[in-house]
Write a protein that holds these residues in place. Structure first.
Motif, short mmCIF file in Angstrom:
data_model
loop_
_atom_site.label_atom_id
_atom_site.label_comp_id
_atom_site.label_asym_id
_atom_site.label_seq_id
_atom_site.Cartn_x
_atom_site.Cartn_y
_atom_site.Cartn_z
N GLU A 85 123.71 -9.99 1.51
CA GLU A 85 123.32 -10.98 0.52
C GLU A 85 122.19 -11.82 1.09
O GLU A 85 121.94 -11.79 2.29
N GLY A 86 121.54 -12.56 0.23
CA GLY A 86 120.46 -13.43 0.70
C GLY A 86 119.55 -13.83 -0.43
O GLY A 86 119.94 -13.80 -1.61
N GLU A 87 118.32 -14.18 -0.08
CA GLU A 87 117.36 -14.63 -1.07
C GLU A 87 115.94 -14.40 -0.54
O GLU A 87 115.72 -14.34 0.65
N ILE A 88 115.04 -14.26 -1.50
CA ILE A 88 113.62 -14.20 -1.18
C ILE A 88 113.18 -15.64 -0.99
O ILE A 88 113.32 -16.46 -1.90
N THR A 89 112.72 -15.98 0.21
CA THR A 89 112.44 -17.38 0.52
C THR A 89 110.95 -17.72 0.52
O THR A 89 110.59 -18.88 0.41
N ARG A 90 110.11 -16.70 0.68
CA ARG A 90 108.68 -17.00 0.76
C ARG A 90 107.87 -15.85 0.15
O ARG A 90 108.15 -14.68 0.41
N TYR A 91 106.89 -16.20 -0.63
CA TYR A 91 105.90 -15.26 -1.16
C TYR A 91 104.61 -16.04 -1.24
O TYR A 91 104.48 -16.97 -2.04
N ASP A 92 103.68 -15.74 -0.35
CA ASP A 92 102.45 -16.51 -0.35
C ASP A 92 101.29 -15.69 0.15
O ASP A 92 101.44 -14.57 0.62
N GLN A 93 100.12 -16.30 0.04
CA GLN A 93 98.90 -15.66 0.51
C GLN A 93 98.09 -16.67 1.30
O GLN A 93 98.22 -17.87 1.11
N ARG A 94 97.30 -16.13 2.23
CA ARG A 94 96.45 -17.00 3.04
C ARG A 94 95.18 -16.23 3.39
O ARG A 94 95.17 -15.00 3.42
N ASN A 95 94.15 -16.98 3.66
CA ASN A 95 92.89 -16.36 4.09
C ASN A 95 93.10 -15.75 5.46
O ASN A 95 93.67 -16.38 6.35
N LYS A 96 92.59 -14.55 5.62
CA LYS A 96 92.80 -13.85 6.89
C LYS A 96 91.49 -13.64 7.66
O LYS A 96 91.40 -13.95 8.82
N GLY A 97 90.51 -13.09 7.02
CA GLY A 97 89.26 -12.78 7.69
C GLY A 97 88.11 -13.55 7.07
O GLY A 97 88.13 -13.87 5.89
N VAL A 98 87.10 -13.85 7.88
CA VAL A 98 85.94 -14.59 7.40
C VAL A 98 84.72 -13.69 7.48
O VAL A 98 84.50 -13.01 8.49
N SER A 104 85.86 -16.40 2.99
CA SER A 104 87.01 -15.54 3.24
C SER A 104 86.70 -14.11 2.82
O SER A 104 86.22 -13.88 1.71
N ALA A 105 86.96 -13.16 3.70
CA ALA A 105 86.70 -11.76 3.40
C ALA A 105 87.98 -11.01 3.07
O ALA A 105 87.96 -10.03 2.33
N GLN A 106 89.08 -11.48 3.62
CA GLN A 106 90.37 -10.83 3.37
C GLN A 106 91.44 -11.88 3.13
O GLN A 106 91.37 -12.99 3.68
N THR A 107 92.40 -11.49 2.32
CA THR A 107 93.55 -12.35 2.04
C THR A 107 94.80 -11.59 2.45
O THR A 107 94.92 -10.40 2.20
N GLU A 108 95.71 -12.29 3.11
CA GLU A 108 96.97 -11.68 3.52
C GLU A 108 98.08 -12.19 2.59
O GLU A 108 98.25 -13.39 2.42
N LEU A 109 98.80 -11.26 2.02
CA LEU A 109 99.92 -11.55 1.15
C LEU A 109 101.19 -11.25 1.93
O LEU A 109 101.26 -10.23 2.63
N SER A 110 102.19 -12.12 1.88
CA SER A 110 103.41 -11.87 2.65
C SER A 110 104.66 -12.27 1.87
O SER A 110 104.62 -13.13 0.98
N SER A 136 97.24 -6.91 3.55
CA SER A 136 95.95 -7.59 3.32
C SER A 136 95.16 -6.88 2.23
O SER A 136 95.32 -5.68 2.02
N TYR A 137 94.32 -7.64 1.57
CA TYR A 137 93.41 -7.06 0.58
C TYR A 137 92.08 -7.82 0.61
O TYR A 137 92.01 -8.96 1.06
N ASP A 138 91.03 -7.13 0.18
CA ASP A 138 89.70 -7.74 0.15
C ASP A 138 89.67 -8.86 -0.86
O ASP A 138 90.18 -8.72 -1.98
N THR A 139 89.05 -9.95 -0.49
CA THR A 139 88.96 -11.12 -1.36
C THR A 139 88.15 -10.82 -2.62
O THR A 139 88.28 -11.52 -3.62
N THR A 140 87.36 -9.76 -2.58
CA THR A 140 86.60 -9.38 -3.78
C THR A 140 87.52 -8.87 -4.89
O THR A 140 87.11 -8.81 -6.04
N GLN A 141 88.75 -8.51 -4.54
CA GLN A 141 89.73 -8.06 -5.52
C GLN A 141 90.59 -9.24 -5.96
O GLN A 141 90.87 -10.14 -5.17
N SER A 142 91.03 -9.20 -7.20
CA SER A 142 91.94 -10.26 -7.67
C SER A 142 93.37 -9.88 -7.27
O SER A 142 93.72 -8.71 -7.16
N LEU A 143 94.19 -10.91 -7.06
CA LEU A 143 95.60 -10.67 -6.73
C LEU A 143 96.26 -9.85 -7.83
O LEU A 143 97.02 -8.92 -7.53
N ASN A 144 95.95 -10.12 -9.09
CA ASN A 144 96.55 -9.37 -10.20
C ASN A 144 96.28 -7.88 -10.13
O ASN A 144 97.11 -7.08 -10.53
#
Length: 170
Positions: A85-98, A104-110, A136-144
């Motif tokens: 049992e448990g829970e999803i506690t975190r879902y976020d993104q942050r800038n990774k590469g410049v 920002s060139a890359q975004t990290e989703l975790s 990670s994904y290129d910042t040129t792409q949208s999260l959606n």
């Protein structure tokens, strides 16, 4: 015909040590099926500050499918020999590469999931632990445009980590 027989022979090895039978498979699972027969996997709610609607359902299905396909444990709604049992506690993104322009060139989703594992046959194996995966994904792409694909990969990774922490006992 020979290759099918060889694949079946190599897919699992069963060892009998007199008092108990343990099964070792190439997925790494090491479960004493004479002792542990059932598993209870409760729904993991999404308690992250940022919520993507389909994520909790995707995670719950993947975790149940993992244990259903890689073990002989019977899924039960309560009083399982093993309980997860448990829970999803975190879902976020942050800038990774410049980039060279300073943007920002890359975004990290975790994703981070808190898991409580109870082994009702051997409480020395109980634990509460967090599991995290990122992509990670290129910042040129949208999260959606990349979210479903990346979340699917991260969920598979976290479910593998949980499976290894609970069922792999080498």
């Amino acid at each position: 015909m020979v290759s099918v027989a060889a694949a079946l022979l190599l897919s699992a090895c069963k060892l009998n040590f007199g008092l108990f039978e343990s099964s070792y498979t190439f997925n790494g699972a090491s479960i004493n099926y004479d002792e542990v027969k059932t598993i209870q996997i409760n729904d993991f709610p999404n308690r992250a500050s940022y919520v993507w609607g389909p994520m909790a359902g995707m995670f719950n299905n993947e975790l149940r499918d993992k244990f259903a396909s890689q073990t002989r444990l019977t899924s039960v709604n309560r009083n399982g020999d093993w309980k997860i049992e448990g829970e999803i506690t975190r879902y976020d993104q942050r800038n990774k590469g410049v980039s060279s322009e300073g943007y920002s060139a890359q975004t990290e989703l975790s994703i981070t999931v808190n898991v409580r594992f109870t082994n009702n046959k051997n409480h020395q194996e109980d634990f509460e632990r967090q599991f995290t995966a990122s992509q990670s994904y290129d910042t040129t792409q949208s999260l959606n445009s990349v979210q479903e694909e990346l979340v699917t990969v991260m969920i598979t990774d976290i479910c593998d980590q949980i499976f290894n922490a609970t069922a792999v006992n080498w």
